[in-house]
Design a protein around this motif. Structure first.
Motif, short mmCIF file in Angstrom:
data_model
loop_
_atom_site.label_atom_id
_atom_site.label_comp_id
_atom_site.label_asym_id
_atom_site.label_seq_id
_atom_site.Cartn_x
_atom_site.Cartn_y
_atom_site.Cartn_z
N ARG A 107 -6.96 0.55 -10.55
CA ARG A 107 -6.79 1.99 -10.76
C ARG A 107 -5.72 2.53 -9.82
O ARG A 107 -4.93 3.40 -10.20
N ARG A 108 -5.72 2.04 -8.60
CA ARG A 108 -4.71 2.38 -7.60
C ARG A 108 -4.38 1.10 -6.84
O ARG A 108 -5.25 0.30 -6.58
N LEU A 109 -3.13 0.97 -6.46
CA LEU A 109 -2.66 -0.22 -5.76
C LEU A 109 -1.88 0.22 -4.53
O LEU A 109 -0.83 0.85 -4.65
N ALA A 110 -2.41 -0.08 -3.35
CA ALA A 110 -1.77 0.28 -2.09
C ALA A 110 -1.26 -0.98 -1.42
O ALA A 110 -2.01 -1.94 -1.23
N TYR A 111 0.01 -0.96 -1.06
CA TYR A 111 0.61 -2.07 -0.33
C TYR A 111 0.82 -1.66 1.12
O TYR A 111 1.33 -0.56 1.39
N VAL A 112 0.47 -2.53 2.04
CA VAL A 112 0.87 -2.38 3.43
C VAL A 112 2.13 -3.24 3.55
O VAL A 112 2.10 -4.45 3.27
N VAL A 113 3.24 -2.61 3.90
CA VAL A 113 4.54 -3.29 3.91
C VAL A 113 5.23 -3.08 5.24
O VAL A 113 4.92 -2.14 5.98
#
Length: 107
Positions: free
Chosen positions: A67-73
């Protein structure tokens, strides 16, 4: 999840299988809602075009779509590759996990 290093297409296939298994394990607790994903990619290297294509196929698969995709970059070139790979409105990029989690779980 945390991913790091350089992937072959076979590595991506194994990763996809592990992700599908975890989503299946979580499904009974989701009450019909799609899951959310936090992916820490700070250790990812620039990937081959074959691995990028395999990741793109994985992300396009409806069963894996969150539903939501969060990347730590971080500030490496891999960040640009990840952004190109995940061109969707419900994905965002953060410098740390706390900010990513806050975005994922906001109402």
């Amino acid at each position: 999840m945390t991913i790091a290093g350089f992937f072959t297409p076979d590595d991506v296939a194994g990763f996809q299988s592990a992700v599908a298994s975890e989503i299946g394990r979580l499904r009974p607790f989701l009450r019909g809602e799609a899951h959310v994903t936090l992916c820490d990619t700070r250790g990812v290297q620039i990937q081959s075009q074959e691995a990028v294509a395999a990741f793109a196929d994985m992300l396009a698969h409806p069963a894996a779509r969150s539903r939501r995709l969060a990347y730590v970059v971080d500030a490496t070139l891999a960040r640009m590759q990840i952004k190109r790979l995940t061109a969707r409105d419900d994905a965002a990029y953060f410098p740390d996990a706390a900010a990513a989690e806050a975005w994922l779980f906001q109402a």
